[in-house]
Write a protein that holds these residues in place. Structure first.
Motif, mmCIF file in Angstrom:
data_model
loop_
_atom_site.group_PDB
_atom_site.id
_atom_site.type_symbol
_atom_site.label_atom_id
_atom_site.label_comp_id
_atom_site.label_asym_id
_atom_site.label_seq_id
_atom_site.Cartn_x
_atom_site.Cartn_y
_atom_site.Cartn_z
ATOM 1 N N ILE A 59 47.615 -34.482 -67.994
ATOM 2 C CA ILE A 59 47.952 -33.910 -66.683
ATOM 3 C C ILE A 59 49.216 -34.558 -66.118
ATOM 4 O O ILE A 59 50.106 -33.876 -65.592
ATOM 5 C CB ILE A 59 46.762 -34.052 -65.715
ATOM 6 N N THR A 76 52.258 -33.413 -67.918
ATOM 7 C CA THR A 76 52.538 -32.011 -67.574
ATOM 8 C C THR A 76 53.271 -31.939 -66.238
ATOM 9 O O THR A 76 54.232 -31.176 -66.083
ATOM 10 C CB THR A 76 51.230 -31.199 -67.496
ATOM 11 N N LEU A 77 52.828 -32.725 -65.266
ATOM 12 C CA LEU A 77 53.439 -32.680 -63.932
ATOM 13 C C LEU A 77 54.828 -33.304 -63.890
ATOM 14 O O LEU A 77 55.730 -32.793 -63.231
ATOM 15 C CB LEU A 77 52.533 -33.386 -62.925
ATOM 16 N N PHE A 78 55.012 -34.434 -64.588
ATOM 17 C CA PHE A 78 56.234 -35.207 -64.407
ATOM 18 C C PHE A 78 57.219 -35.148 -65.566
ATOM 19 O O PHE A 78 58.343 -35.602 -65.421
ATOM 20 C CB PHE A 78 55.897 -36.666 -64.120
ATOM 21 N N LEU A 120 56.526 -29.462 -68.893
ATOM 22 C CA LEU A 120 55.441 -28.525 -68.608
ATOM 23 C C LEU A 120 54.878 -27.833 -69.856
ATOM 24 O O LEU A 120 53.662 -27.853 -70.060
ATOM 25 C CB LEU A 120 55.909 -27.501 -67.579
#
Length: 174
Positions: free
Chosen positions: A96, A99-101, A104
């Protein structure tokens, strides 16, 4: 009415004169009860005491349908978990965060793989769970590397733009 002994008709007997699905004359075959008087469909086993068998009765160990085994199992397909007994790490938090930082598309793949770990473990696919865990780790690391490369390129771009802008401004002397 007893379904166990079907000597003169019933569900397992053949129509007179044979016909489609006729049983061999040896006395055996589908739908017929064995010639020994020991039992058949719907009859209780001939045990005298104790458990006694039958529908609706529980075995002496206290277990039955719908109850978990005393070892806390329930792993499916008759398999036992590996020695550790715990599912492998699913790497969901790392998936997660990357994916966020970071990246993607690669992070989404990592989240999908990490969500497969526990579901495969619960149905008894221990090798599949371990493989999904390793793939989740691989994909979040790829996402992290892609994110690091991306941010390094962004910082280099801003540095180059700043240097070019600083060089193009005329210097004034006082």
């Amino acid at each position: 009415m007893s379904y166990g002994n079907q000597g003169d008709g019933g569900y397992g007997s053949q129509p007179p004169g044979g016909g489609y699905g006729q049983q061999p004359p040896s006395g055996g075959g589908y739908g017929q009860q064995p010639p020994s008087g020991g039992g058949g469909y719907g009859q209780q086993p001939p045990s005298g005491g104790g458990y006694g068998g039958g529908y609706g009765q529980q075995p002496p160990s206290g277990g039955g349908y719908g109850q978990q085994p005393p070892s806390g199992g329930g792993y499916g397909y008759g398999q036992q978990p590996p020695a550790g007994g715990n599912p492998p790490d699913n790497h969901l938090v790392a998936a997660i965060l990357t994916t966020l930082f970071c990246c993607l598309p690669l992070g989404i793949v990592s989240i999908v793989k990490s969500s497969q770990v526990n579901s495969k473990w619960q149905v008894g696919d221990f090798q599949g769970a371990a493989l999904a865990s390793e793939e989740a780790k691989t994909w979040w690391k790829r996402s992290l590397i892609a994110g690091i490369i991306w941010w390094v390129l962004v910082i280099l771009f801003y540095v180059v733009v700043f240097v070019l802008l600083a060089a193009s401004v005329p210097s004034s002397s006082y």
